[in-house]
Design a protein around this motif. Structure first.
Motif, short mmCIF file in Angstrom:
data_model
loop_
_atom_site.label_atom_id
_atom_site.label_comp_id
_atom_site.label_asym_id
_atom_site.label_seq_id
_atom_site.Cartn_x
_atom_site.Cartn_y
_atom_site.Cartn_z
N THR A 70 1.44 9.02 9.04
CA THR A 70 0.32 8.43 10.00
C THR A 70 -0.55 7.35 9.33
O THR A 70 -0.68 6.34 10.34
CB THR A 70 -0.79 9.66 10.21
N ALA A 71 -0.65 7.10 8.41
CA ALA A 71 -0.73 5.75 7.75
C ALA A 71 0.02 4.52 8.23
O ALA A 71 -0.30 3.53 8.40
CB ALA A 71 -1.11 5.67 6.26
N LEU A 72 1.39 5.00 7.94
CA LEU A 72 2.19 3.96 8.37
C LEU A 72 2.22 3.47 9.99
O LEU A 72 2.17 2.57 10.12
CB LEU A 72 3.74 4.33 8.32
N SER A 76 -5.84 -1.12 8.80
CA SER A 76 -5.59 -0.72 7.43
C SER A 76 -4.97 0.67 7.44
O SER A 76 -5.05 1.49 8.06
CB SER A 76 -6.77 -0.76 6.69
N GLY A 77 -3.87 0.87 6.35
CA GLY A 77 -3.05 1.91 6.40
C GLY A 77 -3.97 3.20 5.93
O GLY A 77 -3.63 3.65 4.77
N ARG A 78 -4.81 3.93 6.67
CA ARG A 78 -5.49 5.19 6.33
C ARG A 78 -5.09 6.19 7.13
O ARG A 78 -4.71 6.22 8.40
CB ARG A 78 -7.04 4.89 6.44
N PRO A 79 -4.49 7.29 6.45
CA PRO A 79 -3.88 8.46 7.22
C PRO A 79 -4.79 9.04 8.22
O PRO A 79 -6.14 8.84 8.08
CB PRO A 79 -3.69 9.55 5.94
N ALA A 113 0.65 -1.35 0.01
CA ALA A 113 -0.05 0.10 -0.03
C ALA A 113 0.96 1.30 -0.05
O ALA A 113 1.52 1.52 1.01
CB ALA A 113 -0.91 0.11 1.28
N TYR A 114 1.05 1.98 -1.23
CA TYR A 114 1.55 3.22 -1.25
C TYR A 114 1.54 3.91 -0.42
O TYR A 114 2.28 4.77 0.34
CB TYR A 114 1.48 3.64 -2.45
N VAL A 115 0.17 4.23 0.14
CA VAL A 115 -0.18 5.36 1.03
C VAL A 115 0.44 5.19 2.43
O VAL A 115 0.58 5.93 3.23
CB VAL A 115 -1.94 5.21 1.14
N CYS A 116 0.88 3.81 2.83
CA CYS A 116 1.54 3.68 4.10
C CYS A 116 2.76 4.51 4.19
O CYS A 116 3.49 4.47 5.27
CB CYS A 116 1.54 2.02 4.25
#
Lengths: 542, 162
Positions: free
Chosen positions: A282-284, A292-295, A275-278
């Motif tokens: 904060t997603a990380l 799940s990696g949501r900011p 998941a790129y967004v991680c």
């Protein structure tokens, strides 16, 4: 020690060129020619370039070879190692070597972050120590107070190398000042900005530099636990970092009462899962927490409310890798490199249609032209440079008029050229800006996590319009609509992902406007890339 | 059939490496997915939820959020092809076309013989040797349509033999 030493790059890129196979064959050949007792083989990290094959260096002769087959290896062993006659046909020419070899530094190349990469065996803690490894940790623990460590990092002017360029010392100070029963240090090794592979090569080539920095950071801010969050696909990095952590525990650099200082620090690895967004901090953190990696909505920021809600320093791999050298040599030493506002070096990834793809570490302030022509060797097939993407997918698209802009953290604000994560993606005249823009927006659409509407819908709409354009069905108003989408998505999105789509989109629309216009009302793609289709007729409902 | 006790035992072992109570879910799912080949059966996910004391719905959310996880069995060889710009401009577009053609499937589909699943991936950080694909945990770089066909043929031969 044996009289001859052969170094072979076995980083992940080199492995794809056959490095492992070559090393195995090398060992077999040494056996065959009875050279085992006089030749040492050392598997090391990346030496910087790839397009010439796997780099193999013979010392003390100081000869660098580019190896493409086991027959090449055989030749080197039977000719050079056995008979002392260097194989000229496989030798890398001297002027190209400047890029590869540290000690033949040209004025432009400075290795701080990559000082050990391609030089030591990354799986040997002893070799790291022999190159002053963990000296900075010792210095910090026994000669400096935590505040002095932070002061040094602040004075050095080190800024976050992940792309945003936030002053590292300030981040550490905020975390140090926050009151809490537990604090954390997190290393963002979720490298995912397309075109970037520096963090991978740092972790594969010199994992201890990151670990040492994280312990120093823990001491400075009062954190006792650390996480390195690595991309799930980065097997080589995970392996080397895990081995390094294990060795650091054995040597007493990690764990309880480090080196008898009274300071304790635990460090572990957590994996991403695609998941790129991680890569967004904060997603990380969410991902480490098993979600799940949501900011998250910011503020509050991680230095006060980070992992598990506790104060957390989170830095990129490259940022951390600078820290031990700054502590050892001082802030003033570091500031002699780079520019006033952006001291130090940057590791650039040279990719796309350049002759020599690879990574290079140079002081901030280098130009795109130097990177592409001096270090990258120009374009494949002698083609003309047409477009460059700088800084990654969230970076800028520029034309030839901007390749002499010096790259640093202010170059985007001042000249519209972003440094980002250090990607320099060179594209020749065979690309089409509409196709490139479509590919870029498809990336964002795919990686948008869907939490906030502007990003989820903005990226989808942009893709829809660009796809239509690339089929030859563009309309005059499309360019303005795309710009509007870019601005709204940037202003209204929750995190850095949506907030940054305006950078690539607007830069490509502005810098290559004519190309977009040429797709509208035309009979075919002016560059012969996009495949035009007739619109499918839908009967209008009355 | 999922051996619930074996999965539970795995999770308990993974838990021992935790620094904090809740930091092991994704690492646990990775290991379980490896155990079952390349997917996580619902039964196994339930055991993870119980052992880590997380709601089943949370585990499901995580499973479906990350592209590396799958709740359905995939082909014996999962082919992930990079579709990002550094690969795209160095011939990646032809690689994608060749893969689709040679396998006869689109993204996220599995071939009828159950050997291959084609997926697209974002940058794998191997741009020095782009264009790149990943087959299970192996990488292939500097690809040309010809090389892609050869790779598929050799995997087919390997896959059929078993």
């Amino acid at each position: 020690m044996k009289p001859i030493l052969v170094l072979v790059s076995v980083d992940s890129n080199s492995v794809l060129l056959g490095a492992k196979q070559f090393v195995n064959y090398l060992r077999e050949a040494l056996e065959k020619y009875n050279l085992k007792d006089s030749v040492d083989v050392l598997e090391t990290g990346s030496m910087g370039v790839y397009t010439q094959g796997v780099v193999m260096a013979v010392f003390p002769d100081d000869v660098y070879y580019s190896v493409r087959s086991v027959a090449d290896v055989e030749k080197i062993v039977s000719e050079h190692l056995l008979k002392g006659r260097p194989v000229l046909s496989l030798e890398i020419p001297r002027e190209r070597l400047k890029l590869v070899v540290e000690k033949e530094k040209v004025t432009e190349e400075v290795r701080i972050v990559l000082r050990n990469v391609g030089v030591i065996d990354p799986r040997s803690i002893d070799q790291y120590i022999a190159r002053d490894g963990y000296f900075a940790l010792h210095k910090a623990l026994f000669e400096m107070k935590p505040e002095q460590v932070i002061q040094t990092i602040k004075e050095s002017g080190l800024r976050g190398r992940g792309g945003a360029g936030f002053p590292t010392g300030l981040k550490w100070e905020f975390t140090a000042k926050a009151q809490a029963d537990q604090k954390y240090v997190v290393c963002n090794a979720d490298e995912g900005e397309p075109g970037t592979f520096k963090d991978r090569l740092i972790m594969e080539g010199d994992p201890h530099s990151v670990i040492e920095a994280m312990i120093i950071c823990g001491y400075a801010v009062g954190a006792t636990k650390g996480y390195i969050y690595i991309r799930g696909e980065y097997y080589g990095s995970v392996e080397n970092i895990q081995k390094a952590i294990k060795d650091a525990y054995e040597y007493g650099f990690l764990g309880k009462n480090i080196l008898g200082s009274g300071f304790s620090f635990d460090l572990t690895v957590r994996l991403g899962a695609g998941a790129y967004v991680c890569g967004e901090e904060t997603a990380l953190l969410e991902s480490i927490e098993g979600k799940s990696g949501r900011p998250r909505l910011k503020p509050p920021y991680p230095p006060t409310n980070g992992l598990f809600g506790k104060p957390t320093v989170i830095n990129n791999v490259e940022t951390f890798a600078n820290v031990p050298q700054i502590i050892l040599n001082g802030a003033n030493w570091f500031k002699q490199f780079g520019t006033k506002g952006s001291p130090g070096t940057k590791v650039f990834s040279l990719v796309g249609n350049v002759v020599r793809r690879g990574i290079v570490e140079v002081p901030m302030g280098v130009t795109v032209r130097e990177l592409i022509y001096k270090f990258g060797g120009g374009l494949v097939g002698g083609k003309q440079l047409y477009m460059v993407q700088t800084g990654g997918t969230a970076g800028t698209f520029i034309g030839l008029d901007k390749i002499d802009v010096p790259l640093h953290y202010e170059s985007f604000r001042d000249h519209g050229v972003s440094i980002g994560s250090g990607v320099i993606l060179a594209m020749d005249e065979d690309v089409c800006p509409v196709d490139v823009a479509l590919n870029t927006m498809e990336f964002f659409e795919h990686e948008s996590c869907g939490k906030c509407t502007p990003c989820r819908e903005g990226t989808r709409l942009a893709v829809e319009i660009l796809r239509r354009m690339s089929k030859g069905q563009g309309k005059k108003e499309d360019i303005d609509t795309l710009k509007q989408i870019a601005i709204i998505t940037q202003e209204a999105s929750l995190c850095g992902l949506g907030q940054s789509i305006n950078v690539p989109l607007i830069s490509i629309l502005d810098n290559f406007r004519d190309e977009f216009l040429a797709h509208i009302g035309a009979t075919g793609c002016p560059r012969g890339v996009c495949k035009f289709e007739k619109p499918t007729k839908v009967k209008a409902k009355v | 059939m999922v051996d619930r006790e074996a999965v539970a035992e795995m999770v308990r072992n993974i838990k021992k490496q935790a620094l904090e109570e809740r930091d092991m879910l994704i690492n646990a799912l990775h290991q379980i997915q490896n155990r079952f080949g390349n997917y996580i059966p619902v039964e196994a996910a339930k055991v993870v939820a119980e052992e880590l004391n997380v709601a089943e719905s949370k585990v499901y959310e995580v499973l479906t959020f990350y592209t590396m996880f799958s709740t359905k069995p995939r082909g014996k060889y999962v082919i992930r092809v990079c579709v990002n710009l550094p690969c795209h401009v160095t011939g990646g577009r032809q690689i994608v076309e060749t893969l689709k053609e040679a396998l006869g499937v689109d993204f996220d589909q599995t071939t009828k013989d159950g050997l291959f699943t084609l997926e697209r991936t974002s940058c794998l950080g191997l741009c020095g040797v782009a264009p790149v694909v990943m087959v299970n945990d192996e990488y292939y770089g500097d690809l040309t349509p010809k090389k892609v066909k050869e790779i598929i043929e050799s995997l087919r031969a390997r896959g059929d033999a078993k």
